[in-house]
Motif scaffolding. Structure first.
Motif, PDB file in Angstrom:
ATOM      1  N   LEU A 152       7.375   7.558  -1.155  1.00  0.00           N
ATOM      2  CA  LEU A 152       8.944   7.176  -1.089  1.00  0.00           C
ATOM      3  C   LEU A 152       9.202   5.953  -0.652  1.00  0.00           C
ATOM      4  O   LEU A 152       9.861   4.842  -0.858  1.00  0.00           O
ATOM      5  CB  LEU A 152       9.760   8.083  -0.224  1.00  0.00           C
ATOM      6  N   THR A 153       8.336   5.814   0.674  1.00  0.00           N
ATOM      7  CA  THR A 153       8.563   4.640   1.527  1.00  0.00           C
ATOM      8  C   THR A 153       8.096   3.410   0.626  1.00  0.00           C
ATOM      9  O   THR A 153       8.631   2.240   0.614  1.00  0.00           O
ATOM     10  CB  THR A 153       7.822   4.520   2.861  1.00  0.00           C
ATOM     11  N   GLU A 154       6.983   3.619   0.026  1.00  0.00           N
ATOM     12  CA  GLU A 154       6.509   2.533  -0.699  1.00  0.00           C
ATOM     13  C   GLU A 154       7.319   2.014  -1.869  1.00  0.00           C
ATOM     14  O   GLU A 154       7.476   1.002  -2.148  1.00  0.00           O
ATOM     15  CB  GLU A 154       5.026   2.986  -1.519  1.00  0.00           C
ATOM     16  N   GLN A 155       7.695   3.128  -2.665  1.00  0.00           N
ATOM     17  CA  GLN A 155       8.741   2.890  -3.869  1.00  0.00           C
ATOM     18  C   GLN A 155      10.194   1.939  -3.420  1.00  0.00           C
ATOM     19  O   GLN A 155      10.427   1.208  -3.972  1.00  0.00           O
ATOM     20  CB  GLN A 155       9.003   4.124  -4.476  1.00  0.00           C
ATOM     21  N   ILE A 156      10.728   2.629  -2.384  1.00  0.00           N
ATOM     22  CA  ILE A 156      11.952   1.929  -1.952  1.00  0.00           C
ATOM     23  C   ILE A 156      11.595   0.516  -1.455  1.00  0.00           C
ATOM     24  O   ILE A 156      12.403  -0.350  -1.850  1.00  0.00           O
ATOM     25  CB  ILE A 156      12.876   2.808  -0.804  1.00  0.00           C
ATOM     26  N   LEU A 157      10.807   0.094  -0.474  1.00  0.00           N
ATOM     27  CA  LEU A 157      10.547  -1.097   0.141  1.00  0.00           C
ATOM     28  C   LEU A 157      10.239  -2.091  -1.060  1.00  0.00           C
ATOM     29  O   LEU A 157      10.618  -3.177  -0.906  1.00  0.00           O
ATOM     30  CB  LEU A 157       9.637  -1.007   1.213  1.00  0.00           C
ATOM     31  N   ASN A 158       9.532  -1.631  -1.941  1.00  0.00           N
ATOM     32  CA  ASN A 158       9.005  -2.426  -3.242  1.00  0.00           C
ATOM     33  C   ASN A 158      10.209  -2.969  -4.193  1.00  0.00           C
ATOM     34  O   ASN A 158       9.996  -3.475  -5.036  1.00  0.00           O
ATOM     35  CB  ASN A 158       7.905  -1.932  -3.786  1.00  0.00           C
ATOM     36  N   THR A 159      11.439  -2.326  -3.928  1.00  0.00           N
ATOM     37  CA  THR A 159      12.516  -2.558  -4.983  1.00  0.00           C
ATOM     38  C   THR A 159      13.250  -3.754  -4.362  1.00  0.00           C
ATOM     39  O   THR A 159      14.066  -4.220  -4.842  1.00  0.00           O
ATOM     40  CB  THR A 159      13.515  -1.477  -5.139  1.00  0.00           C
ATOM     41  N   VAL A 160      12.838  -4.191  -3.136  1.00  0.00           N
ATOM     42  CA  VAL A 160      13.462  -5.527  -2.313  1.00  0.00           C
ATOM     43  C   VAL A 160      12.857  -6.662  -2.775  1.00  0.00           C
ATOM     44  O   VAL A 160      11.855  -6.837  -2.241  1.00  0.00           O
ATOM     45  CB  VAL A 160      13.692  -4.911  -0.974  1.00  0.00           C
ATOM     46  N   PRO A 161      13.407  -7.822  -3.150  1.00  0.00           N
ATOM     47  CA  PRO A 161      12.910  -9.126  -3.285  1.00  0.00           C
ATOM     48  C   PRO A 161      12.846  -9.536  -1.795  1.00  0.00           C
ATOM     49  O   PRO A 161      13.570  -9.514  -0.783  1.00  0.00           O
ATOM     50  CB  PRO A 161      14.105 -10.022  -3.815  1.00  0.00           C
ATOM     51  N   GLY A 162      11.665 -10.097  -1.589  1.00  0.00           N
ATOM     52  CA  GLY A 162      11.010 -10.644  -0.241  1.00  0.00           C
ATOM     53  C   GLY A 162      10.575  -9.398   0.729  1.00  0.00           C
ATOM     54  O   GLY A 162      10.178  -9.700   1.752  1.00  0.00           O
ATOM     55  N   LEU A 163      10.351  -8.335   0.119  1.00  0.00           N
ATOM     56  CA  LEU A 163       9.425  -7.279   0.957  1.00  0.00           C
ATOM     57  C   LEU A 163       8.628  -6.785   0.069  1.00  0.00           C
ATOM     58  O   LEU A 163       8.866  -6.481  -1.249  1.00  0.00           O
ATOM     59  CB  LEU A 163      10.418  -6.044   1.286  1.00  0.00           C
ATOM     60  N   SER A 164       7.320  -6.474   0.462  1.00  0.00           N
ATOM     61  CA  SER A 164       6.394  -5.942  -0.471  1.00  0.00           C
ATOM     62  C   SER A 164       5.660  -4.991   0.424  1.00  0.00           C
ATOM     63  O   SER A 164       4.952  -5.399   1.566  1.00  0.00           O
ATOM     64  CB  SER A 164       5.235  -7.168  -0.891  1.00  0.00           C
ATOM     65  N   CYS A 165       5.265  -3.870  -0.008  1.00  0.00           N
ATOM     66  CA  CYS A 165       4.612  -2.729   0.737  1.00  0.00           C
ATOM     67  C   CYS A 165       3.465  -2.185  -0.252  1.00  0.00           C
ATOM     68  O   CYS A 165       3.648  -1.655  -1.291  1.00  0.00           O
ATOM     69  CB  CYS A 165       5.405  -1.747   1.037  1.00  0.00           C
ATOM     70  N   ASN A 166       2.007  -2.074   0.653  1.00  0.00           N
ATOM     71  CA  ASN A 166       0.932  -1.749   0.023  1.00  0.00           C
ATOM     72  C   ASN A 166       1.059  -0.047  -0.154  1.00  0.00           C
ATOM     73  O   ASN A 166       1.919   0.226   0.683  1.00  0.00           O
ATOM     74  CB  ASN A 166      -0.127  -2.216   0.503  1.00  0.00           C
ATOM     75  N   PRO A 167       0.558   0.496  -1.023  1.00  0.00           N
ATOM     76  CA  PRO A 167       0.604   1.919  -0.959  1.00  0.00           C
ATOM     77  C   PRO A 167      -0.102   2.558   0.304  1.00  0.00           C
ATOM     78  O   PRO A 167      -0.992   1.948   0.901  1.00  0.00           O
ATOM     79  CB  PRO A 167      -0.480   2.282  -2.215  1.00  0.00           C
ATOM     80  N   VAL A 168       0.834   3.432   0.743  1.00  0.00           N
ATOM     81  CA  VAL A 168       0.455   4.114   2.277  1.00  0.00           C
ATOM     82  C   VAL A 168      -0.542   5.198   1.768  1.00  0.00           C
ATOM     83  O   VAL A 168      -0.177   6.427   1.527  1.00  0.00           O
ATOM     84  CB  VAL A 168       1.636   4.688   2.768  1.00  0.00           C
TER      85      VAL A 168
END
Length: 569
Positions: free
Chosen positions: A465-481
């Motif tokens: 869930l963390t990876e999915q939501i954070l990666n919907t935001v322009p300017g935020l990128s989150c590698n798979p946890v």
């Protein structure tokens, strides 16, 4: 009555009594400097209490003292300046100039300025101060129970029985819990957890840890005499670093640590006066470890220190990656070729969520590589009761296992741990329950397995869930946890915000996280506290809150980032 009592006191005692009263008055009336009186309790958003801060932001008007108060204050100060014989008071023995200089270099971002401000905000909220939020959400630290994770019932039952053995007569406790408690108490002096244990740990726990390691590693032998119980994994890590650090100038010990890293390592190395050798994980490849990067860092470090050890955190903190078996083999070969002592931080070994990922212990891989490596490479691995599905941070239980340590050095290690007498006995008992948990056929197994599985499944769901939501935001990128308990997303910070941060003496991601705290109540740790490549910015956030609360938290982060970016564009 009071006068009669004083008359019976020798004259010199009356003088000292009165003098003590005067000194108390002096402390309350005259000890605060004008600068201290004028400084705010804590700077507001974006304000950094340093010499670089704009003076206008730090000054708070104070009322002028009355003539009477000035006279009293002056008298108090005068008395403070005089000792009994009329000489100036003696200077402090311990000052910033005379204290251990290495301690001043210690920093620990996980409980740094942002957390201190979060505590102040909580107090302000409790006093009725209006904020844009109702509570502070501390997503800065992997404190599972504080974030709502429930304790494992079996563990708490056995600890209750050990703490209060009269509960053995209570039929509410299952028999396997009672049998575990009896075995632990039999290893305690006087059958009480209030007694000291052997410095290395209780014998029954050492044996159970050794059997656990053998099961985990598919039958690779483990000698209980090579196991040391510790006050959490941190205690073992610092103890090993103490053994490794020596020399001066170019001969000073260097220790290789991953960047981003867990701040325990940088703090301990600073305190011990060792050299921190940074090797960078590859963010573009999901925080993978490249041997070429290890080689680069090693060769550069040899120009100014003597590299002696290599630290690996697997699964990773703060980055959440899980090392492949191939990567671990490469690291072991590298350590063997370069004659480096290996420290394997494996406290998150049960926290693996990524598809296709699996935890491989360094010891198991080392022994499967054959005698060329298993007979020579020096390794110590660490585990803890604080993470995984247990989350029992406060009990401070842990262990370390040493492999191929010189016999005389091992004797010195035993001497070193004996100085602190023993790890906390309740923590040792809890460690025993982790490695000797209920088995199929025992009364507590069904409920234990249900609770353990539910906790780990929930963490896996929240990692996704963390990876999915954070990666919907322009300017935020989150590698798979893939594992552990944290995400470490990369954040894009506009140039105007970077400039404003500099104007306030703050690094950009500290400025970003402080603004987020003040506006949303969310407490995160800036990536600069863990280390990061120049020009990149991150924050660490735990995935521990309950799913509904985590979702709210993530959406708040999303909204804040959008607002922040728009404000400074």
């Amino acid at each position: 009555m009071a006068a009669t009592w004083i008359q019976k006191i020798p004259a010199r005692s009356v003088h000292l009594f009165a003098r003590g009263r005067n000194h108390a008055a002096a402390r309350s009336l005259g000890s605060q400097s004008p600068a201290a009186a004028a400084a705010p309790a804590f700077p507001g958003p974006g304000v950094h209490s340093s010499a670089a801060s704009p003076p206008s932001l730090l000054r708070v008007p104070s009322p002028s003292p009355s003539p009477t108060s000035r006279a009293v204050s002056g008298l108090a100060k005068e008395r403070m300046m005089m000792s009994e014989n009329g000489a100036p008071p003696r200077a402090k023995v311990l000052t910033m100039d005379t204290m251990n200089p290495t301690v001043k270099k210690v920093e620990y971002a996980v409980r740094g300025p942002i957390v201190q401000r979060a505590v102040q905000i909580e107090k302000e909220l409790s006093e009725g101060v209006k904020k844009p939020f109702a509570e502070v959400i501390k997503a800065n630290i992997g404190d599972a129970h504080a974030m709502g994770q429930q304790p494992i019932t079996f563990f708490r039952q056995v600890l209750a029985l050990c703490s209060y053995p009269e509960l053995m007569n209570d039929n509410a406790f299952p028999e396997d819990a009672k049998s575990r408690a009896r075995r632990i108490l039999q290893s305690c002096g006087g059958s009480s957890m209030g007694s000291y244990s052997a410095s290395q740990g209780m014998d029954c726990v050492l044996q159970d840890v050794a059997r656990y390691i053998e099961r985990r590693d598919g039958g690779v032998p483990c000698d209980p005499d090579n196991v040391f119980l510790t006050t959490g994994a941190s205690d073992g890590i610092v103890t090993m670093l103490k053994l490794l650090v020596c020399g001066e100038d170019v001969g000073r010990s260097g220790v290789m640590i991953s960047i981003p890293q867990y701040p325990l390592y940088s703090a301990a190395l600073a305190e011990l006066g060792a050299v921190q050798i940074n090797y960078y994980l590859n963010e573009e490849k999901n925080w993978s470890l490249d041997i070429s990067e290890l080689q680069r860092a090693l060769e550069e470090a040899r120009q100014y220190c003597t590299p002696r050890a290599l630290c690996i955190i697997n699964p990773g903190n703060p980055t959440g990656q899980v090392q492949s078996r191939e990567c671990i083999e490469e690291v072991i070969r590298f350590a063997a070729e370069e004659r480096l002592f290996l420290l394997a931080d494996e406290v998150y070994q049960d926290n693996v969520y990524g598809e296709g990922c699996q935890f491989h212990s360094f010891k198991k891989v080392l022994f499967e590589m054959g005698p060329e490596y298993s007979d020579t490479v020096e390794l110590v691995s660490f585990h803890s009761t604080s993470k995984c599905y247990m989350g029992e941070c406060g009990f401070r239980g842990g262990y370390m296992e040493i492999i191929n340590m010189d016999a005389e050095v091992k004797a010195q290690l035993t001497k070193l741990v004996s100085v602190r007498l023993c790890p906390p006995v309740p923590g040792q008992a809890l460690m025993d329950l982790v490695v000797n948990s209920p088995q199929p056929g025992e009364p507590s197994y069904s409920n234990f397995n249900k609770e353990r599985t539910a906790t780990l499944s929930a963490l896996a769901e929240k990692a996704k869930l963390t990876e999915q939501i954070l990666n919907t935001v322009p300017g935020l990128s989150c590698n798979p946890v893939q594992g552990a308990m944290y995400s470490f997303p990369r954040i894009s910070i506009p140039d105007k915000a970077i400039q404003e941060a500099a104007a306030h003496g703050q690094v950009p991601d500290m400025f970003y996280c402080m603004r987020m705290l003040e506006e949303t109540g969310i407490c995160l740790v800036p990536g600069s506290g863990f280390g990061q490549k120049d020009g990149t910015y991150h924050f660490r956030m735990t995935i521990l809150p309950p799913k509904d609360k985590l979702k709210v938290l993530l959406n708040k982060v999303k909204e804040f980032h959008q607002k922040f970016t728009q404000q400074y564009s």
